[in-house]
Every structure is written in C-alpha cells, then in structure tokens.
Design a protein around this motif. Structure first.
Motif, PDB file in Angstrom:
ATOM      1  N   THR A 108     -16.764 -16.554   5.714  1.00  0.00           N
ATOM      2  CA  THR A 108     -17.853 -17.230   5.013  1.00  0.00           C
ATOM      3  C   THR A 108     -18.455 -16.270   3.999  1.00  0.00           C
ATOM      4  N   LEU A 136     -11.125 -26.501   6.222  1.00  0.00           N
ATOM      5  CA  LEU A 136     -12.227 -27.221   5.584  1.00  0.00           C
ATOM      6  C   LEU A 136     -13.423 -27.022   6.508  1.00  0.00           C
ATOM      7  N   ILE A 137     -14.439 -26.349   6.002  1.00  0.00           N
ATOM      8  CA  ILE A 137     -15.532 -25.895   6.861  1.00  0.00           C
ATOM      9  C   ILE A 137     -16.856 -26.548   6.483  1.00  0.00           C
ATOM     10  N   CYS A 138     -17.573 -27.040   7.477  1.00  0.00           N
ATOM     11  CA  CYS A 138     -18.902 -27.604   7.208  1.00  0.00           C
ATOM     12  C   CYS A 138     -19.907 -26.460   7.125  1.00  0.00           C
ATOM     13  N   LYS A 139     -20.617 -26.395   6.019  1.00  0.00           N
ATOM     14  CA  LYS A 139     -21.543 -25.278   5.815  1.00  0.00           C
ATOM     15  C   LYS A 139     -22.764 -25.380   6.730  1.00  0.00           C
ATOM     16  N   ARG A 144     -18.356 -26.924  11.649  1.00  0.00           N
ATOM     17  CA  ARG A 144     -17.158 -27.659  12.054  1.00  0.00           C
ATOM     18  C   ARG A 144     -15.975 -27.312  11.157  1.00  0.00           C
ATOM     19  N   GLU A 180     -12.024 -28.270  10.007  1.00  0.00           N
ATOM     20  CA  GLU A 180     -10.866 -29.163   9.988  1.00  0.00           C
ATOM     21  C   GLU A 180      -9.713 -28.396   9.364  1.00  0.00           C
ATOM     22  N   GLU A 212      -9.963 -21.828   1.447  1.00  0.00           N
ATOM     23  CA  GLU A 212     -11.037 -22.345   2.296  1.00  0.00           C
ATOM     24  C   GLU A 212     -11.889 -23.290   1.477  1.00  0.00           C
ATOM     25  N   VAL A 213     -12.111 -24.457   2.029  1.00  0.00           N
ATOM     26  CA  VAL A 213     -12.934 -25.439   1.332  1.00  0.00           C
ATOM     27  C   VAL A 213     -14.230 -25.583   2.107  1.00  0.00           C
ATOM     28  N   ILE A 214     -15.329 -25.477   1.386  1.00  0.00           N
ATOM     29  CA  ILE A 214     -16.638 -25.550   2.027  1.00  0.00           C
ATOM     30  C   ILE A 214     -17.318 -26.849   1.624  1.00  0.00           C
ATOM     31  N   GLY A 215     -17.897 -27.513   2.601  1.00  0.00           N
ATOM     32  CA  GLY A 215     -18.554 -28.770   2.281  1.00  0.00           C
ATOM     33  C   GLY A 215     -19.522 -29.155   3.368  1.00  0.00           C
ATOM     34  N   CYS A 216     -19.810 -30.427   3.427  1.00  0.00           N
ATOM     35  CA  CYS A 216     -20.755 -30.923   4.413  1.00  0.00           C
ATOM     36  C   CYS A 216     -20.087 -32.083   5.140  1.00  0.00           C
ATOM     37  N   CYS A 217     -19.976 -31.964   6.457  1.00  0.00           N
ATOM     38  CA  CYS A 217     -19.223 -32.954   7.215  1.00  0.00           C
ATOM     39  C   CYS A 217     -20.017 -34.262   7.334  1.00  0.00           C
ATOM     40  N   PRO A 218     -19.347 -35.343   7.668  1.00  0.00           N
ATOM     41  CA  PRO A 218     -20.020 -36.652   7.714  1.00  0.00           C
ATOM     42  C   PRO A 218     -21.295 -36.652   8.556  1.00  0.00           C
ATOM     43  N   GLN A 250     -24.319 -34.916   6.789  1.00  0.00           N
ATOM     44  CA  GLN A 250     -24.769 -35.405   5.471  1.00  0.00           C
ATOM     45  C   GLN A 250     -26.079 -36.169   5.555  1.00  0.00           C
TER      46      GLN A 250
END
Lengths: 140, 140
Positions: free
Chosen positions: B74, B94-97, B101, B103, B131-137, B140
């Motif tokens: 991170t 794919l990581i939830c910031k 979590r 994926e 690595e993709v960083i985002g916000c999981c469902p 959100q």
DNA sequence: TCGTTATTGAAAACGATTTTCAGTTAATTA
DNA sequence: TAATTAACTGAAAATCGTTTTCAATAACGA
C-alpha cells in the motif's frame, strides 16, 4: 527533473530551500535509480557534510507528498525511493532488478481492463500501480 | 483456498501441520482482506491462545515462499498479507482502500505493453505487479 | 508409547523510522 | 545590512516492526 524546477516548487508551497534539502534533491535528481534513505544520506553528505539522516527522512516524506519522489516497492520491501521525472500525471515504473535503475512510462493501456474490473466486481476503481521488473541493458 | 488444501500442501513439503500453523492458515483462508502480522496474531489467538507473534512471522514467510500468501503493497508500506485464492499462475490484486478486502484477477492484458516496453527500453522484462486500488461495493 | 526432529514462544537483539528538543538558518522586514 | 521570526535542523532517545537465540515442546513415524 531539474534542481531549479524543484526549488521553484518548494517556494510555491512556502517552504524554505535549505542546504540539506538541496543536497537530497541533488542526489535524487542526479540518480536514475532507486535509493534507500541511508544511501541518499551517504551520497547527500558528499555535497553537504552535516546532513542528518533524520532530515533525509523528513525531506523524503515532504517530496513524496508533493509527488516529486516515488516509493519503489520491491519483493523484499518498499523502502526505496526514486526521483520522479515527470511530476504531472499518471506514470509507472520499470525497475532493473540488478542495479535498481528506474525508468518511467505513462502508457499502461489499462483503461479497458479497469472498466472491466469495475463492472465485474462492483469496486469503484480509484487508482492503480504497475511495476515492471526486469534487467536493464547494461546489466544484461 | 481451503484449509484442507493448504494442509495438504504443507504435508507435500514434508512440513509438520502444527496448531500454530493451523491457526494462521485459518485466519488467512477465512479473511478476504489484507492483514498485518499483528492482526493475524490477534485473530489467530482466538483459535489457539498460545500462538506467538514470532510464529506468525515465520509462518507467513513460509507461506509466502510457497506462494500461498501474497504481500500487499500500500502507499504507506508493504506490511500486510493476503491469502492467495488460486495459487497457480499469474494474478494481481484489487484492493479496497477502506476495508482492505482483496480480490484477485488474472487477466491483466499486459502482453502487448510489456513487449513494447522491452523493445523501447532494451530492458529484459521478467515480471510485473499490478495493484488496483478502489472502494468495494460494501464500503461505497 | 517412545524417540527423533522440526517447531515453538519468550526474551533479547536488531535495524529502521520517528519524536523530542535546544540550537541554527533562510527568508522577511526595517 | 542588521534584526526578527518562524521554519528547519541534527543528535540523542524513544519507538516500532521484525529477526535471532535458545531451551522447551509437540508432531509424526517407528
């Protein structure tokens, strides 16, 4: 990225351009490789003998926040830094596993991939990091 | 990745299946998020109270070497781990910031990009990490 | 069940990073 | 140029995560 430009950016933030900071900036802008804080300290002391390791850490944190320096994540850890060549916009790193040389590239062609991931997983994709590891021409 | 399968892999390597290792494996296979060694220790102690932090480190190193656990890098560091779902072959994260979590995905569509980089820079490309960083469902 | 060997946990060691703090320096003002 | 002031600095100490050491323990095969 040139020293003069870096100095300009510091001033814009109302920050002082001190000799320790100049020393760190000089090391980073001269070297095209990833360097540990300790290595930056060692090299920086060549141009400013009294440079303290603490200040190297502080300056790196500052520059990282300003987007002028980027952390390099290797298998063993993420304790190295590389000066950024083009501070604006999106870019990634190509790292030589032997000498640590770092090249930047910006075309990562991931638009489609990210759209697909977003659709399939429901994640709101915000950022991504791509690091390519290889062996540079000199080290081959 | 199921506990039973993990146990099987340990045996194949001639390693003992001990209670501390079971505890670590259980935490990792149950959680779909990135966890720090300290957090794994805390959770692991729920199923095996005498679990030591040292053993968590040792087990993580072992599992990482076996490719059953992956380090998550991170911005702040690379001190978290996530259990791998599909141990064979190439995959990314794919990581939830927010919740951490993780994926996995394998189709990173980077063949062309890597070939191009190799041609343009002369680097012999060996590996890459995306690595993709985002916000999981849920977050959100 | 016993014996062998890998494995374990606690404590200590270690190394990297951060905090504290009194002194210094860059930039501003007169 | 000299005085002023807030930002900045380096050294030492503190802190944190991780690794090593070592005597005790537990897994597994005989």
């Amino acid at each position: 990225m040139k020293i003069a430009e870096l100095e300009q950016r510091l001033r814009e933030q109302g920050l002082k351009l001190t000799r320790p900071r100049q020393a760190v900036l000089e090391v980073l802008s001269r070297s095209g490789s990833r360097l540990s804080p300790a290595e930056i300290h060692r090299q920086g002391r060549r141009s400013y003998r009294r440079l303290g390791l603490v200040t190297v850490y502080r300056t790196l944190a500052l520059l990282e926040e300003m987007g002028l320096v980027q952390r390099v994540h290797t298998e063993t850890g993420c304790h190295s830094f590389a000066g950024v060549r083009s501070p604006e916009g999106h870019h990634h790193q190509l790292i030589c596993k032997d000498c640590g040389r770092v090249e930047e590239f910006s075309d990562c062609a991931s638009e489609q991939l990210l759209a697909k991931l977003q659709k399939e997983t429901g994640f709101a994709v915000e950022d991504h990091r791509l690091e390519v590891i290889g062996c540079c021409p000199k080290c081959q």
